[in-house]
Design a protein around this motif. Structure first.
Motif, short mmCIF file in Angstrom:
data_model
loop_
_atom_site.label_atom_id
_atom_site.label_comp_id
_atom_site.label_asym_id
_atom_site.label_seq_id
_atom_site.Cartn_x
_atom_site.Cartn_y
_atom_site.Cartn_z
N TRP A 18 27.72 21.18 -39.14
CA TRP A 18 26.86 20.27 -39.97
C TRP A 18 27.64 19.11 -39.76
CZ3 TRP A 18 22.52 20.88 -42.58
CH2 TRP A 18 22.07 19.69 -43.44
N ALA A 23 25.89 18.55 -46.94
CA ALA A 23 25.10 19.77 -46.62
C ALA A 23 23.94 20.23 -47.50
CB ALA A 23 25.91 21.03 -46.67
N LEU A 24 22.87 20.62 -46.82
CA LEU A 24 21.82 20.86 -47.61
C LEU A 24 21.54 22.67 -47.62
CD1 LEU A 24 18.74 19.07 -46.09
CD2 LEU A 24 20.38 18.54 -47.94
N PRO A 25 21.53 23.10 -49.01
CA PRO A 25 21.52 24.54 -49.19
C PRO A 25 20.32 25.22 -48.38
CG PRO A 25 21.35 23.59 -51.16
CD PRO A 25 21.65 22.57 -50.27
N GLU A 26 20.29 26.48 -48.20
CA GLU A 26 19.09 26.90 -47.63
C GLU A 26 18.67 26.32 -46.47
OE1 GLU A 26 18.68 29.86 -49.16
OE2 GLU A 26 19.90 29.56 -50.77
N THR A 27 19.21 25.74 -45.50
CA THR A 27 18.72 25.11 -44.25
C THR A 27 19.73 25.71 -43.05
OG1 THR A 27 20.07 23.35 -44.20
CG2 THR A 27 17.97 22.98 -45.38
N ALA A 117 13.90 25.19 -42.57
CA ALA A 117 14.03 25.66 -44.00
C ALA A 117 12.89 26.40 -44.39
CB ALA A 117 14.48 24.61 -45.00
N HIS A 121 11.89 26.13 -50.57
CA HIS A 121 13.42 25.38 -50.90
C HIS A 121 13.17 24.08 -50.51
CE1 HIS A 121 15.08 29.60 -49.92
NE2 HIS A 121 15.33 29.31 -51.42
N TRP A 122 12.48 23.81 -49.27
CA TRP A 122 12.50 22.09 -48.76
C TRP A 122 11.03 21.92 -48.40
CZ3 TRP A 122 16.40 19.18 -50.39
CH2 TRP A 122 17.71 19.68 -50.46
N ARG A 240 12.88 17.95 -51.62
CA ARG A 240 13.11 19.33 -52.31
C ARG A 240 11.80 19.67 -52.62
NH1 ARG A 240 18.16 21.14 -53.80
NH2 ARG A 240 19.85 19.83 -53.71
#
Length: 241
Positions: A18, A23-27, A117, A121-122, A240
Motif C-alpha cells: 500500500w 490504508a483503506l479497509p475492505e479494499t 472494493a 463499503h466504498w 464511503r
C-alpha cells in the motif's frame, strides 16, 4: 475457485504494497511495473485478457499499459472475492466493473495499478498516477488546471514546489472525476473543483464548484490522499458507502 494466469512478459510480479499514507479497509490495491519493449505477441493470449479492437490497433506502449492495468484489476478482483473478471472499456472509455464493485485503474510511465472494493463499503474509488511535471511545463499548464484561488495560493508558495503542486492538483482532480463520475453520471472538468488545502503528509481537501447531483452539490467537500515515489505522484479519492 481462483484461476492463476500467466504473467505477461512485459510486467513484473504484482505488488500488494500500500503506497499511500492512509490504508483503506475492505479494499485491494495491486500494482506492477511494465516495459513496453518487452511486450511479445502472445502476452494477451497467455494472460487470458482479450484486447479490444482499439487496443489491438494501438502502439506497443498503449497495449502494454492497458494489459498491465487489466492484469492488476483482475488479480485485485480475485483477491477481493475470488472473481475472474477483467473490466472491458465502456462507451465513455471508463472501465466497466461488476455492478456491485467500485474500482479504478491507472498507469503512467512504466507503472500500473488498480484498486477495487465492494460498493457496500466504498461507493466510489478514483486513483491517478502522474509523472511529476518539470517546472517549465507546470507553468504552461497551470492556467488550464488551476482555478484562480489555486493560482493565487501557488503564487504565494515556494517556487520549488510549483511543479509538484500543479501535478498534485491535476492528479487529484483526475481521481475525483474517476470516483464521482460512476455515481453522478455527469462529466465535469478541472474548473469544477478546487484544492482547498494539502499537507506534506499526503492529505488533500477538495471542494466541488458545480452541482453534479442532488447529493453532490456546489460546495461539497471530499478528502483525498497522495504519495510521491520515484518521480511519480499517486493520488486517491474514496467515497464511503
Amino acid at each position: 475457485m481462483n484461476h492463476f494466469f500467466a504473467l505477461p512478459a512485459c510486467c513484473t510480479p504484482l505488488d500488494a504494497h500500500w503506497p499511500l499514507p492512509f490504508a483503506l479497509p475492505e479494499t485491494v490495491l495491486l500494482s506492477t511495473h511494465f516495459d513496453s519493449t518487452l511486450l511479445v505477441n502472445d502476452d494477451f493470449e497467455r494472460s487470458a485478457i482479450a484486447p479490444p479492437a482499439s487496443i489491438q490497433r494501438s502502439v506497443a506502449k498503449r497495449q502494454a499499459e492497458f494489459l498491465a492495468g487489466r492484469v492488476c484489476a483482475r488479480a485485485a478482483l480475485q483477491q477481493l472475492e475470488g472473481m475472474d473478471f477483467s473490466p472491458a472499456i465502456g462507451e465513455d472509455r471508463a472501465p466497466v466493473w461488476p455492478a456491485h464493485i467500485s474500482g479504478s485503474i491507472t498507469h503512467s510511465t512504466g507503472r500500473a495499478a488498480a484498486i477495487v472494493a465492494k460498493k457496500a463499503h466504498w461507493r466510489g474509488l478514483g486513483m491517478d498516477l502522474e509523472n511529476i511535471l518539470n517546472p517549465e511545463r507546470a507553468e504552461r499548464l497551470a492556467g488550464e488546471i488551476l482555478t484562480a484561488p489555486e493560482m493565487k495560493r501557488m503564487a504565494d508558495g515556494r517556487r520549488e514546489q510549483l511543479a509538484m503542486l500543479v501535478t498534485l492538483t491535476f492528479s487529484v482532480k483526475e481521481s475525483l472525476f474517476k470516483a464521482l463520475y460512476p455515481i453522478v453520471q455527469q462529466r465535469f472538468y478541472f474548473e469544477h473543483a478546487e484544492v482547498l488545502e494539502w499537507s506534506e503528509r499526503g492529505e488533500v481537501r477538495l471542494r466541488l464548484l458545480t452541482d453534479l447531483s442532488s447529493e453532490w452539490r456546489n460546495g461539497s467537500q471530499l478528502d483525498a490522499q497522495f504519495a510521491v515515489m520515484d518521480g511519480q505522484l499517486l493520488s486517491l479519492v474514496s467515497v464511503r458507502a
